[in-house]
Design an enzyme around this catalytic site. Structure first.
Site, short mmCIF file in Angstrom:
data_model
loop_
_atom_site.label_atom_id
_atom_site.label_comp_id
_atom_site.label_asym_id
_atom_site.label_seq_id
_atom_site.Cartn_x
_atom_site.Cartn_y
_atom_site.Cartn_z
N ALA A 85 0.94 -1.18 0.05
CA ALA A 85 -0.02 -0.08 -0.01
C ALA A 85 0.82 1.29 0.07
O ALA A 85 1.67 1.54 0.73
CB ALA A 85 -0.86 0.12 1.22
N PHE A 105 -3.09 8.06 -0.41
CA PHE A 105 -2.87 6.68 -0.03
C PHE A 105 -3.79 5.95 -0.57
O PHE A 105 -4.92 6.04 -0.71
CB PHE A 105 -3.36 6.84 1.40
CG PHE A 105 -3.49 5.11 2.31
CD1 PHE A 105 -2.22 4.44 2.24
CD2 PHE A 105 -4.68 4.98 2.79
CE1 PHE A 105 -2.74 3.40 2.78
CE2 PHE A 105 -4.84 3.72 3.25
CZ PHE A 105 -3.68 2.93 3.46
N HIS A 106 -3.44 4.66 -0.89
CA HIS A 106 -4.12 3.48 -1.49
C HIS A 106 -3.92 2.23 -0.35
O HIS A 106 -3.07 1.83 -0.45
CB HIS A 106 -3.66 3.37 -2.81
CG HIS A 106 -4.34 2.29 -3.75
ND1 HIS A 106 -4.99 1.22 -3.11
CD2 HIS A 106 -4.89 2.49 -5.03
CE1 HIS A 106 -5.67 0.43 -4.12
NE2 HIS A 106 -5.66 1.16 -5.01
N SER A 107 -5.45 1.96 -0.02
CA SER A 107 -5.28 0.82 0.83
C SER A 107 -5.32 -0.63 0.16
O SER A 107 -5.48 -0.59 -1.25
CB SER A 107 -6.56 0.67 1.80
OG SER A 107 -6.58 -0.06 2.68
#
Length: 760
Positions: free
Chosen positions: A581, A600-602
């Site tokens: 992530a 942010f990319h979970s």
């Protein structure tokens, strides 16, 4: 073993011989200099002396047929690389939309068509009909006319298969004539430098790719017409070796040559098909501590140019083990270090790969092409898959075995190249170097001039791309920051077209000052080695942080900002099971105030423990900042449930842009210590699979305004009070363009209009 005395005597004798030779050369050169400068010397003699001193490179006498031959050869090489680099993109479209293996990935094997040359009768048939084969390969350029994505992939796959087959047959046919063979090899590799330069001019897209058309910057018709003329000129000479006579008698191993070809072509494609790839490998945020894609990409092209010319003139030197060791060191530095030091390793790698291209392809052309090029391209394909699986390990069988191992890829590439070096050095050790005939220097001159023209074109493109924007936000007088988050699906729209132009138009018309882009890392073979952020940043007048680079094994996160980026750091959040992530933590200068922005990319839904750990990490990271902050994110959670309550918590200090928006699952905007005044959700049309979410914030200026904002932090009723549009100033409002049915498929949806907020 020789005695020390004998060695010393030999050294003294050698030193004396060198001194005598140096003195003889000095006298001879002085005599030549005096003769050249005698005013009575005939003009013809002076010109001859000048030609000898300059090696003939600056001769003004041109043979126009040879000029046209060189132009056609280089352009035909450019067409080959254009089709090869486009194959991965049209394949990637299918697993992207299927979210897993689709079956269309089999088309990656289009390149192994030279295996058919193992059939002697077929090889003879092909070499006698090379013109038809080269013309048929141009179907790959015609593919843009095919609207159905699957059929477009079939067309590109056919074009690439025919092109690999035709080039392998051509090189095999020309291998009995050193001058013509070298000319073809130069055309092939100079074509790669042209492809890289053209991609730079088009901000990492190739204008003749099948994902391009007139509406997004393509020049497909022009490219196809020129390709037809170039192919006709390229094939105007009859083949020299039709395959009836065997040409597999030279020293060396066809198997080792194939290993070298596999490693070489993977290196050329993965690292050098775009001049910004290695720069993004070493990028590590603001303040800038390394090269920038523009203008420093030219250094990559210069290294390629120097390497290619050195390999042509000194093939035995560049094929030595000592130079191989230097190449290995360069690859290791590129892999392990950021900034300028890492990029110097990249330049060394670029020089080395271009230098060994000619010796490797020459050796491969003189053996059975089914083995050298057929098997070579098969190994190249395995490397391409390896190159994808290090980041796509969650979607492929056996993927976890190679997850996050770009270092293994680079080591394997250099081992394959080492096998090629072993083969070439064994050939050199068994035969004496043959001095090139005079005619060879003529075609070298034209190809060298072609490289000069390509470099000048690159410099001109750099000047054209020099930023002229003043980076002003859209509503400076109102001190408004408009922020957005968008998952752009690797800049391929639903119909397999490159989507940068459509993205730019929507971002501009929504007057977005700061936007986070997710699924934005395109610097892999399977994605075309592209960088959407270059086009968007330059066209919209924005600063850009690419985020964790291609060697960090994520799907990408990027930040574009109208406000200066004072500092940024990149984070890879805990991911013990699923995919990594990425996160960016950037500090912006917004109207004189420092504001933190997190992109942010979970992780995926299938990995709940990863997502829990990531939520805790990011919550602490956001809470550690005392400044006003905005989170632009992809969280994979439902509002008010599960990990949502970790992101929106006392630890992070963040608030939801609208906690009553129940319809979200992935994209969220959070904030703190800012006055949120507007929020909208805008439909994606066919650009991607995810909407664009946008929020407006007012940056407090005076201490009184800051105190009012601080008071709202503990009063959710006042903070979330919705009002009508007419109750807020004009500068706080969203554009009316997207009301109702909107434009081009983009409209305000879910609430059917933007939401506005103003404390009572």
């Amino acid at each position: 073993m020789a005695s020390p005395g004998l060695i010393a005597a030999s050294v003294r004798a050698s030193s004396g011989a060198i001194m005598r030779l140096t003195w003889h050369y000095h006298v001879a050169f002085s005599d030549r200099f005096r003769r050249v400068n005698v005013s009575s010397q005939p003009t013809a003699t002076l010109e001859e002396e000048k030609r000898k001193i300059t090696a003939g490179i600056f001769d003004t006498q041109f043979s126009w047929p040879e000029v046209f031959d060189t132009v056609a050869e280089v352009y035909h090489g450019f067409v080959f690389w254009s089709m090869l680099t486009s194959l991965g993109i049209v394949i990637w479209y299918f697993p992207l939309w299927h979210m897993g293996i689709s079956g269309y990935e089999a088309f990656v094997m289009s390149t192994i068509s030279p295996l058919l040359l193992g059939i002697k009768s077929f090889r003879s048939l092909l070499t006698q009909n090379l013109r038809a084969c080269h013309l048929l390969s141009l179907a790959g350029l015609l593919a843009w006319k095919v609207q159905d994505p699957a059929y477009r992939l079939f067309t590109v796959g056919f074009g690439v298969a025919m092109s690999c087959l035709a080039w392998a047959g051509t090189l095999y046919s020309e291998s009995v004539h050193p001058v013509r063979l070298e000319s073809r090899i130069l055309a092939w590799i100079v074509g790669l430098t042209m492809s890289s330069a053209v991609k730079y001019a088009w901000q990492t897209n190739n204008p003749i790719w099948p994902i391009m058309h007139a509406a997004n910057g393509g020049y497909n018709v022009t490219g196809l017409v020129l390709a037809i003329f170039a192919a006709l000129r390229f094939t105007r000479r009859a083949p020299l070796n039709t395959g009836v006579a065997e040409n597999d008698k030279q020293n060396g191993s066809a198997f080792l040559a194939a290993l070298g070809i596999g490693g070489l072509f993977f290196g050329l494609h993965s690292l050098l098909s775009d001049t910004s790839t290695m720069i993004l490998w070493v990028w590590d945020g603001y303040p800038v501590r390394g090269p920038l894609s523009a203008p420093h990409g030219w250094f990559t092209l210069v290294a390629m140019t120097a390497g290619l010319l050195t390999g042509i003139r000194l093939p035995k030197l560049v094929s030595s083990w000592s130079i191989y060791g230097i190449g290995c060191i360069g690859a290791a530095i590129l892999t392990l270090y950021p900034g300028w030091f890492g990029y110097f390793g990249g330049l060394t790698t670029a020089f080395y790969l271009a230098a060994i291209a000619s010796p490797f392809i020459t050796a491969a052309s003189k053996k059975n092409p089914a083995t050298t090029f057929g098997l070579g391209f098969f190994l190249y394909n395995l490397m391409v898959l390896f190159h994808v699986w290090v980041v796509a390990y969650a979607f492929v069988p056996g993927g976890p075995l190679v997850r996050e191992h770009t270092d293994w890829i680079m080591a394997t590439m250099m081992l394959l190249i080492g096998a090629g070096i072993f083969n070439v050095t064994s050939i050199h050790s068994r035969r004496q170097e043959i001095r090139a005939p005079p005619s060879r220097s003529r075609h070298r001159k034209y190809h060298s001039l072609a490289l000069c023209v390509i470099n000048l074109f690159f410099v001109a493109a750099t000047i054209r791309r020099f930023p002229t924007n003043n980076y002003k936000p859209y509503h400076e007088d109102s001190r408004v920051l408009t922020a957005g988050i968008w998952t752009i699906h690797f800049s391929l729209d639903n119909d397999m077209w490159s989507s940068e132009y459509r993205m730019r138009d929507l971002i501009k018309e929504l007057e977005i000052d700061v936007i986070g882009l997710l699924e934005s890392d395109l610097q892999r073979i399977i994605m075309g080695n592209r960088d959407t952020t270059q086009f968007l940043a330059e066209d919209l007048g924005m600063y850009v942080d690419y985020g964790p680079g291609p060697n960090k094994h994520t799907w990408g996160a990027a930040l574009l900002s109208k406000f200066p980026i004072m500092n940024s750091t990149h984070h890879l959040l805990p991911s013990p099971v699923g995919e990594l992530a990425p996160a960016i933590h950037a500090t912006l200068d917004v109207y004189g105030e420092l504001v933190d922005v997190f992109v942010f990319h979970s992780g995926q839904e299938e990995d709940p423990e990863d997502r829990r750990l990531q939520s805790e990490y990011l919550s602490k990271l956001m809470g550690s900042s005392p400044r006003p902050a905005i989170l632009l994110s992809y969280l994979v959670t439902k509002p008010l449930q599960g990990n949502y309550n970790t992101y929106v918590s006392d630890v992070s200090g963040m608030h939801d842009v609208d906690p009553r928006d129940w319809d979200r699952w992935c994209e969220y905007i959070l904030y703190k210590r800012l006055q949120r005044v507007g929020y909208a959700r805008v439909s994606r049309s066919t650009i991607t699979d995810t909407e664009l979410q946008v929020a407006k914030f007012v940056i407090p200026k005076s201490e009184t305004e800051k105190a009012q904002v601080a008071a709202l932090e503990t009063n959710s009723e006042k903070r979330n009070r919705r009002v009508k549009e007419h109750e807020v100033p004009e500068g706080w409002r969203f554009p009316a363009l997207f009301r109702g049915q909107g434009v081009r498929g983009h409209r305000y949806h879910v609430f059917n209009e933007p939401l506005y907020y103003k404390p009572s």
